[in-house]
Design an enzyme around this catalytic site. Sequence first.
Site, PDB file in Angstrom:
ATOM      1  N   ASP A 159      36.245 -13.040 -12.009  1.00 24.44           N
ATOM      2  CA  ASP A 159      36.609 -13.564 -10.690  1.00 24.44           C
ATOM      3  C   ASP A 159      35.511 -13.249  -9.661  1.00 24.44           C
ATOM      4  OD1 ASP A 159      38.137 -14.784  -8.788  1.00 24.44           O
ATOM      5  OD2 ASP A 159      39.604 -13.170  -8.598  1.00 24.44           O
ATOM      6  N   GLY A 160      35.369 -14.126  -8.685  1.00 21.95           N
ATOM      7  CA  GLY A 160      34.476 -13.848  -7.554  1.00 21.95           C
ATOM      8  C   GLY A 160      33.220 -14.697  -7.499  1.00 21.95           C
ATOM      9  N   ASN A 161      33.109 -15.682  -8.385  1.00 22.00           N
ATOM     10  CA  ASN A 161      31.905 -16.533  -8.364  1.00 22.00           C
ATOM     11  C   ASN A 161      31.776 -17.285  -7.045  1.00 22.00           C
ATOM     12  OD1 ASN A 161      31.595 -15.776 -11.002  1.00 22.00           O
ATOM     13  ND2 ASN A 161      32.220 -17.727 -11.883  1.00 22.00           N
ATOM     14  N   TRP A 219      30.811 -15.018  -4.173  1.00 25.87           N
ATOM     15  CA  TRP A 219      29.405 -14.606  -4.325  1.00 25.87           C
ATOM     16  C   TRP A 219      28.493 -15.669  -3.713  1.00 25.87           C
ATOM     17  CZ3 TRP A 219      24.938 -16.465  -6.395  1.00 25.87           C
ATOM     18  CH2 TRP A 219      23.902 -15.546  -6.624  1.00 25.87           C
ATOM     19  N   HIS A 270      29.077 -20.017 -10.044  1.00 23.37           N
ATOM     20  CA  HIS A 270      29.484 -20.189 -11.453  1.00 23.37           C
ATOM     21  C   HIS A 270      28.258 -20.136 -12.371  1.00 23.37           C
ATOM     22  CE1 HIS A 270      33.483 -20.910 -10.104  1.00 23.37           C
ATOM     23  NE2 HIS A 270      33.246 -22.098  -9.579  1.00 23.37           N
ATOM     24  N   GLU A 274      45.506 -23.700 -14.039  1.00 23.65           N
ATOM     25  CA  GLU A 274      45.638 -23.931 -12.581  1.00 23.65           C
ATOM     26  C   GLU A 274      44.326 -24.415 -11.957  1.00 23.65           C
ATOM     27  OE1 GLU A 274      48.673 -23.298 -11.320  1.00 23.65           O
ATOM     28  OE2 GLU A 274      49.190 -22.758 -13.375  1.00 23.65           O
ATOM     29  N   TRP A 281      42.496 -26.860 -12.393  1.00 27.02           N
ATOM     30  CA  TRP A 281      42.351 -28.302 -12.131  1.00 27.02           C
ATOM     31  C   TRP A 281      42.611 -28.609 -10.663  1.00 27.02           C
ATOM     32  CZ3 TRP A 281      40.156 -30.791 -16.006  1.00 27.02           C
ATOM     33  CH2 TRP A 281      40.402 -30.385 -17.318  1.00 27.02           C
ATOM     34  N   ARG A 331      41.275 -27.287  -8.160  1.00 30.35           N
ATOM     35  CA  ARG A 331      40.046 -27.176  -7.360  1.00 30.35           C
ATOM     36  C   ARG A 331      39.489 -28.571  -7.086  1.00 30.35           C
ATOM     37  NH1 ARG A 331      37.213 -21.566  -8.775  1.00 30.35           N
ATOM     38  NH2 ARG A 331      39.141 -20.400  -8.804  1.00 30.35           N
ATOM     39  N   LEU A 348      30.944 -10.001 -33.869  1.00 31.33           N
ATOM     40  CA  LEU A 348      31.684 -10.018 -32.602  1.00 31.33           C
ATOM     41  C   LEU A 348      32.476 -11.314 -32.554  1.00 31.33           C
ATOM     42  CD1 LEU A 348      32.173  -9.146 -29.569  1.00 31.33           C
ATOM     43  CD2 LEU A 348      30.125 -10.470 -29.008  1.00 31.33           C
ATOM     44  N   GLU A 394      45.460  -1.594 -21.136  1.00 31.95           N
ATOM     45  CA  GLU A 394      45.055  -0.880 -19.921  1.00 31.95           C
ATOM     46  C   GLU A 394      44.417  -1.905 -19.004  1.00 31.95           C
ATOM     47  OE1 GLU A 394      45.247   2.424 -19.089  1.00 31.95           O
ATOM     48  OE2 GLU A 394      46.407   2.788 -20.900  1.00 31.95           O
TER      49      GLU A 394
HETATM   50  C1  FPP Z   1      36.424 -17.406 -10.922  1.00 37.76           C
HETATM   51  O1  FPP Z   1      35.677 -17.314  -9.743  1.00 37.76           O
HETATM   52  C2  FPP Z   1      35.684 -18.040 -11.978  1.00 37.76           C
HETATM   53  C3  FPP Z   1      35.996 -19.205 -12.621  1.00 37.76           C
HETATM   54  C4  FPP Z   1      37.180 -20.033 -12.361  1.00 37.76           C
HETATM   55  C5  FPP Z   1      35.119 -19.751 -13.636  1.00 37.76           C
HETATM   56  C6  FPP Z   1      34.582 -18.781 -14.633  1.00 37.76           C
HETATM   57  C7  FPP Z   1      33.515 -19.462 -15.324  1.00 37.76           C
HETATM   58  C8  FPP Z   1      32.293 -18.967 -15.588  1.00 37.76           C
HETATM   59  C9  FPP Z   1      31.830 -17.608 -15.314  1.00 37.76           C
HETATM   60  C10 FPP Z   1      31.353 -19.891 -16.199  1.00 37.76           C
HETATM   61  C11 FPP Z   1      31.085 -19.890 -17.615  1.00 37.76           C
HETATM   62  C12 FPP Z   1      31.930 -19.269 -18.640  1.00 37.76           C
HETATM   63  C13 FPP Z   1      31.652 -19.416 -19.951  1.00 37.76           C
HETATM   64  C14 FPP Z   1      32.486 -18.776 -20.974  1.00 37.76           C
HETATM   65  C15 FPP Z   1      30.508 -20.223 -20.389  1.00 37.76           C
HETATM   66  P1  FPP Z   1      36.236 -18.028  -8.467  1.00 37.76           P
HETATM   67  O2  FPP Z   1      35.599 -19.343  -8.345  1.00 37.76           O
HETATM   68  O3  FPP Z   1      37.727 -18.045  -8.503  1.00 37.76           O
HETATM   69  O4  FPP Z   1      35.747 -17.082  -7.339  1.00 37.76           O
HETATM   70  P2  FPP Z   1      36.405 -16.876  -5.916  1.00 37.76           P
HETATM   71  O5  FPP Z   1      37.738 -16.211  -6.148  1.00 37.76           O
HETATM   72  O6  FPP Z   1      35.430 -15.987  -5.230  1.00 37.76           O
HETATM   73  O7  FPP Z   1      36.522 -18.238  -5.295  1.00 37.76           O
END
Ligand code: FPP
Length: 244
Positions: free
Chosen positions: A22-24, A27, A39, A69, A71, A73, A133, A209
């Site tokens: 979470d947090g892309n 960021w 992302h 959920e 979708w 966005r 893995l 955990e």
């Molecule tokens: C949540 O951040 C992140 C996502 C919904 C997407 C996660 C996807 C990736 C890291 C890309 C690739 C993954 C793979 C396995 C190739 P957010 O957008 O909800 O962040 P926010 O809460 O700050 O808006």
Amino acid sequence: MGRAEVFDTAGPQPRHVAIIMDGNGRWATRRGLPRLEGHRRGVETVRQIVEACPDFGIEFLTLYAFSSENWKRSAEEVAGLMGLFRRYFRKEAANLVKRGARVKFIGDRTELAQDIQDMMASLETQSAANEKLTIVIALNYGGREEIARAARRLAAEVADGSRSLDDVNEASIGAALDAPGTPDPDLVIRTSGEQRISNFLLWQCAYAEFLFVDELWPDFNRDAFARALAVFGARERRFGAVAG
Ligand code: FPP
């Protein structure tokens, strides 16, 4: 960097780590960049964490890439994410397979574009014999939906007489989930300071955990991962028993 150099190996280590990345978006927004850039950086973190797993003795890594959920966005962000998945599956596939990783997917893949479904199937087939893995990618995934899918599979077998009602139990429900044979996660990490489960691995997390860390996913790295594992190692897991 070797395992012993980054954290104390005295405590127990998780066999299966599951991560809510979470947090892309935050960021990127904090830097005045489009959310998709967050992302993109998130994919870099995925690479780093996948690479670190064998060094840390982790056998299973589950990543929450796209929830059922998500979708909701904007169409632009959803398309951007699908583009990143395509690129990742196309570019990393050979590399992952070469490095001994087995890839599995959980979630409802029938709602994804056909070319993405084809890449997923091909990646699963190409990597099926690998054992170093296992990477489980949750794509169009929801925990309640997964349990409902398992219930439907078992109900159909009861209805057609191939399964008795007594044979609907914890073991058979677990085996009817999307990735049978995967042990339950020992540790679930969520980045970005949010403290929610968000419909992730609801059945499988019964004894997991949880660790909520403040780093945004693009800032999470090998050292932060090592710190999380050290926290896990210091915890006492009782599985419902009395402390010894
Ligand atoms: C949540 O951040 C992140 C996502 C919904 C997407 C996660 C996807 C990736 C890291 C890309 C690739 C993954 C793979 C396995 C190739 P957010 O957008 O909800 O962040 P926010 O809460 O700050 O808006």
